[in-house]
Design a protein around this motif. Structure first.
Motif, PDB file in Angstrom:
ATOM      1  N   VAL A  18      63.723  12.009  -8.531  1.00 12.66           N
ATOM      2  CA  VAL A  18      64.892  12.472  -8.732  1.00 12.66           C
ATOM      3  C   VAL A  18      65.902  11.274  -9.167  1.00 12.66           C
ATOM      4  O   VAL A  18      66.845  11.751 -10.040  1.00 12.66           O
ATOM      5  N   LEU A  19      65.709  10.272  -8.381  1.00 13.98           N
ATOM      6  CA  LEU A  19      66.585   9.209  -8.768  1.00 13.98           C
ATOM      7  C   LEU A  19      66.598   8.838 -10.347  1.00 13.98           C
ATOM      8  O   LEU A  19      67.284   8.663 -10.995  1.00 13.98           O
ATOM      9  N   LYS A  20      65.172   8.719 -10.679  1.00 13.82           N
ATOM     10  CA  LYS A  20      64.637   8.330 -12.122  1.00 13.82           C
ATOM     11  C   LYS A  20      65.626   9.265 -13.102  1.00 13.82           C
ATOM     12  O   LYS A  20      66.011   8.804 -14.007  1.00 13.82           O
ATOM     13  N   GLU A  21      65.358  10.523 -12.770  1.00 15.33           N
ATOM     14  CA  GLU A  21      65.986  11.536 -13.732  1.00 15.33           C
ATOM     15  C   GLU A  21      67.569  11.360 -13.909  1.00 15.33           C
ATOM     16  O   GLU A  21      68.202  11.422 -14.902  1.00 15.33           O
ATOM     17  N   VAL A  22      68.166  11.173 -12.481  1.00  8.88           N
ATOM     18  CA  VAL A  22      69.722  10.875 -12.509  1.00  8.88           C
ATOM     19  C   VAL A  22      70.088   9.648 -13.221  1.00  8.88           C
ATOM     20  O   VAL A  22      71.084   9.671 -13.934  1.00  8.88           O
ATOM     21  N   ASP A  23      69.146   8.672 -12.933  1.00 12.66           N
ATOM     22  CA  ASP A  23      69.609   7.445 -13.573  1.00 12.66           C
ATOM     23  C   ASP A  23      69.370   7.428 -15.103  1.00 12.66           C
ATOM     24  O   ASP A  23      70.255   6.831 -16.058  1.00 12.66           O
ATOM     25  N   THR A  24      68.403   8.151 -15.595  1.00  9.22           N
ATOM     26  CA  THR A  24      68.131   8.288 -17.152  1.00  9.22           C
ATOM     27  C   THR A  24      69.146   9.107 -17.835  1.00  9.22           C
ATOM     28  O   THR A  24      69.577   8.726 -18.960  1.00  9.22           O
ATOM     29  N   GLN A  25      69.513  10.320 -17.202  1.00 10.55           N
ATOM     30  CA  GLN A  25      70.752  10.940 -17.453  1.00 10.55           C
ATOM     31  C   GLN A  25      72.185  10.161 -17.659  1.00 10.55           C
ATOM     32  O   GLN A  25      72.862  10.318 -18.808  1.00 10.55           O
ATOM     33  N   GLU A  26      72.169   9.417 -16.751  1.00  9.89           N
ATOM     34  CA  GLU A  26      73.347   8.691 -16.819  1.00  9.89           C
ATOM     35  C   GLU A  26      73.422   7.370 -17.893  1.00  9.89           C
ATOM     36  O   GLU A  26      74.334   7.199 -18.673  1.00  9.89           O
ATOM     37  N   ALA A  27      72.219   7.069 -18.083  1.00  5.09           N
ATOM     38  CA  ALA A  27      71.871   5.965 -19.150  1.00  5.09           C
ATOM     39  C   ALA A  27      72.094   6.680 -20.396  1.00  5.09           C
ATOM     40  O   ALA A  27      72.662   5.971 -21.397  1.00  5.09           O
ATOM     41  N   ARG A  28      71.474   7.665 -20.701  1.00  6.78           N
ATOM     42  CA  ARG A  28      71.761   8.291 -21.964  1.00  6.78           C
ATOM     43  C   ARG A  28      73.229   8.593 -22.287  1.00  6.78           C
ATOM     44  O   ARG A  28      73.589   8.537 -23.448  1.00  6.78           O
ATOM     45  N   GLU A  29      73.766   9.380 -21.247  1.00  8.22           N
ATOM     46  CA  GLU A  29      75.296   9.588 -21.466  1.00  8.22           C
ATOM     47  C   GLU A  29      76.049   8.099 -21.770  1.00  8.22           C
ATOM     48  O   GLU A  29      76.923   8.239 -22.772  1.00  8.22           O
ATOM     49  N   GLN A  30      75.802   7.204 -21.176  1.00  4.30           N
ATOM     50  CA  GLN A  30      76.430   5.835 -21.746  1.00  4.30           C
ATOM     51  C   GLN A  30      75.978   5.391 -23.033  1.00  4.30           C
ATOM     52  O   GLN A  30      77.047   4.948 -23.619  1.00  4.30           O
ATOM     53  N   ILE A  31      74.618   5.853 -23.307  1.00  2.00           N
ATOM     54  CA  ILE A  31      74.228   5.325 -24.678  1.00  2.00           C
ATOM     55  C   ILE A  31      75.057   6.259 -25.850  1.00  2.00           C
ATOM     56  O   ILE A  31      75.757   5.692 -26.726  1.00  2.00           O
ATOM     57  N   ARG A  32      75.091   7.504 -25.338  1.00  2.00           N
ATOM     58  CA  ARG A  32      75.836   8.235 -26.068  1.00  2.00           C
ATOM     59  C   ARG A  32      77.313   7.946 -26.402  1.00  2.00           C
ATOM     60  O   ARG A  32      77.900   7.955 -27.502  1.00  2.00           O
ATOM     61  N   VAL A  33      78.025   7.844 -25.208  1.00  2.00           N
ATOM     62  CA  VAL A  33      79.417   7.418 -25.444  1.00  2.00           C
ATOM     63  C   VAL A  33      79.503   5.841 -26.181  1.00  2.00           C
ATOM     64  O   VAL A  33      80.352   5.771 -27.127  1.00  2.00           O
ATOM     65  N   THR A  34      78.557   4.990 -26.042  1.00  2.00           N
ATOM     66  CA  THR A  34      78.508   3.513 -26.631  1.00  2.00           C
ATOM     67  C   THR A  34      78.226   4.017 -28.217  1.00  2.00           C
ATOM     68  O   THR A  34      79.206   3.472 -29.072  1.00  2.00           O
ATOM     69  N   TYR A  35      77.545   4.988 -28.673  1.00  2.00           N
ATOM     70  CA  TYR A  35      77.382   5.252 -30.135  1.00  2.00           C
ATOM     71  C   TYR A  35      78.515   5.920 -30.670  1.00  2.00           C
ATOM     72  O   TYR A  35      78.959   5.505 -31.734  1.00  2.00           O
ATOM     73  N   TYR A  36      79.206   6.678 -29.810  1.00  2.00           N
ATOM     74  CA  TYR A  36      80.414   7.241 -30.307  1.00  2.00           C
ATOM     75  C   TYR A  36      81.267   6.452 -30.362  1.00  2.00           C
ATOM     76  O   TYR A  36      82.087   6.460 -31.522  1.00  2.00           O
ATOM     77  N   GLN A  37      81.729   5.457 -29.437  1.00  2.00           N
ATOM     78  CA  GLN A  37      82.524   4.547 -29.676  1.00  2.00           C
ATOM     79  C   GLN A  37      82.613   3.383 -30.705  1.00  2.00           C
ATOM     80  O   GLN A  37      83.436   3.122 -31.450  1.00  2.00           O
ATOM     81  N   SER A  38      80.911   3.103 -30.945  1.00  2.00           N
ATOM     82  CA  SER A  38      80.905   2.287 -32.075  1.00  2.00           C
ATOM     83  C   SER A  38      81.358   2.914 -33.518  1.00  2.00           C
ATOM     84  O   SER A  38      81.872   2.443 -34.277  1.00  2.00           O
ATOM     85  N   GLY A  39      80.749   4.352 -33.436  1.00  2.00           N
ATOM     86  CA  GLY A  39      81.192   4.966 -34.801  1.00  2.00           C
ATOM     87  C   GLY A  39      82.817   4.991 -34.952  1.00  2.00           C
ATOM     88  O   GLY A  39      83.270   4.838 -35.930  1.00  2.00           O
ATOM     89  N   TYR A  40      83.400   5.237 -33.739  1.00  2.00           N
ATOM     90  CA  TYR A  40      85.001   5.480 -33.816  1.00  2.00           C
ATOM     91  C   TYR A  40      85.619   3.991 -34.368  1.00  2.00           C
ATOM     92  O   TYR A  40      86.302   3.936 -35.154  1.00  2.00           O
ATOM     93  N   GLY A  41      84.988   3.140 -33.592  1.00  2.00           N
ATOM     94  CA  GLY A  41      85.778   1.758 -34.045  1.00  2.00           C
ATOM     95  C   GLY A  41      85.222   1.319 -35.307  1.00  2.00           C
ATOM     96  O   GLY A  41      86.285   0.669 -36.003  1.00  2.00           O
TER      97      GLY A  41
END
Length: 419
Positions: A18-41
């Motif tokens: 359960v923790l692994k699934e939660v952590d992975t989802q959080e990490a993927r959301e963080q990466i998604r935001v990072t790519y979005y921010q990189s594209g924006y910048g």
């Protein structure tokens, strides 16, 4: 990019599911935001320039690919299904190779059996004892010689017993000639004129003697004193029958030549040369016929034993040849299957040795980057709408060409393997 590293680290950590699934989802959301921010910048700095977008996308892809190559544990997980498939194929290969070895051994045994049968067919004629066939080692020519002697003797006995039986039981003598009494060329036709039963009786008398001769041959096969006694009885019966025929013929000849008042007695018969001549003309020739018949039958049985042996061997050869063809077909099929399995194993090995690129994951981050790029064009650039539309259209072409160049656009595959 540090977020991507954290993502793979999270996958390798040993935590509760359960923790692994939660952590992975959080990490993927963080990466998604990072790519979005990189594209924006990047879009804000480059003012949405399509040429800059193409280079940025190439850098994005190269960075993502390099990161994936470095994530050995992640690659190992992605390659695990291919390794399992390869192990299954290797098991199938070992099973097929074992079956091939067995079939090839059976094929060699069948070929050896066929060659052995062919040799035995040739060898049994000269060495029958070697194969458990108890035959006399005499040339086959003796069989044909005996058969050639048996035929005229048989004809003689038919003529003798037809004529002698007719003369002794039905004929009315017109002269006292012994020759006319024994050998009457028209005995069978005369018996037929006398009646059907007379003709049947006279015509079947020779077969009685032939049957007695056959029994002599059969009793000789048996061992022991009972067989000897049976043979003695058969010869005595034949001799007594010949004595009766000779007595009746000799009596008719005596009566034809006798003077009034004379009578024929057993003593007269014993003292008569004609009496013994008739007996020996029938019984002695019958003995000769029986010995020749016995010899011919033994020779035929010898030849027949070898023929049966050869016949059985030829049948065995036919069966072995059919089995040989079946084994050849099975071996060819197994070789074809083995070749296919080896090809699958080699293909899987190339995937295992290669690099597995997660297409879906890359497309997800690519679209996030492009979303940030377009968002910057819409929010940060103060160009006329027509110019903004033209800029977005050119950026879309660049992004589409980038994906086509990578051959990952509109992909239905979860992963792509690079050998």
């Amino acid at each position: 990019m540090s977020s991507i590293k954290n993502l793979f680290k999270l996958k390798n950590e040993t935590v509760k599911p359960v923790l692994k699934e939660v952590d992975t989802q959080e990490a993927r959301e963080q990466i998604r935001v990072t790519y979005y921010q990189s594209g924006y910048g990047d879009s804000t700095k480059a003012l949405g320039e399509p040429l800059t977008l193409g280079m940025s996308l190439s850098d994005l892809y190269n960075s993502f690919e390099d990161l994936c190559r470095k994530q050995l544990n992640e690659q190992e997980i992605l390659k695990q299904p291919h390794k399992q498939s390869q192990e299954q194929e290797k098991t199938n290969l070992r099973r097929s190779e074992t079956a091939l070895s067995i079939y090839e051994g059976q094929l060699k045994a069948k070929i050896d059996d066929i060659d052995r049968h062919k040799f035995e067919i040739m060898d049994v004629k000269t060495n029958p004892d070697k194969y458990g066939i108890d035959v006399d080692k005499r040339p086959k020519a003796q069989f044909y010689i005996g058969l050639a002697l048996l035929l005229p003797i048989t004809i003689y006995l038919f003529v003798f017993y037809i004529s002698a039986s007719y003369s002794s039981f039905f004929k009315n003598f017109e002269d006292g000639s012994l020759t006319a009494a024994i050998f009457d060329a028209e005995a069978l036709s005369k018996a037929l004129n006398d009646g059907v039963l007379e003709a049947v009786f006279v015509g079947t008398i020779p077969f009685v003697f032939m049957g007695l001769g056959y029994l002599v041959h059969m009793f000789q096969k048996e061992k022991g004193w009972k067989s000897v006694m049976k043979l003695i009885v058969l010869f005595l019966l034949t001799f007594l029958f010949d004595v009766i025929l000779a007595y009746l013929i000799e009596k008719k000849i005596f009566d034809f030549n006798a003077l009034p008042g004379e009578s024929f007695t057993a003593g007269d018969a014993i003292q008569s040369v004609n009496f013994w001549g008739i007996i020996f003309a029938g019984f002695v020739v019958y003995i000769i016929w029986g010995l020749v018949f016995d010899f011919v039958m033994k020779e035929y049985e010898n030849v027949d034993k070898i023929r049966n042996f050869i016949r059985n061997k030829k049948e065995a050869i036919r069966n072995d040849v059919e089995k040989k063809h079946e084994l050849i077909e099975q071996i060819d099929k197994l070789k074809h299957d083995i070749s296919e399995i080896e090809g699958k194993i080699a293909e899987l090995q190339s995937k295992i040795d290669g690099f597995i690129f997660p297409v879906k994951e890359y497309l997800h981050y690519h679209y996030q980057y492009m979303k940030g790029w377009y968002q910057a064009i819409n929010s940060e650039l103060k160009f006329p709408n027509k110019q903004l539309d033209d800029l977005r259209e050119k950026c879309e072409i660049v992004a589409s060409d980038h994906l086509k160049k990578l051959n990952v656009s509109e992909s239905d595959h979860q992963n792509v393997v690079y050998s």
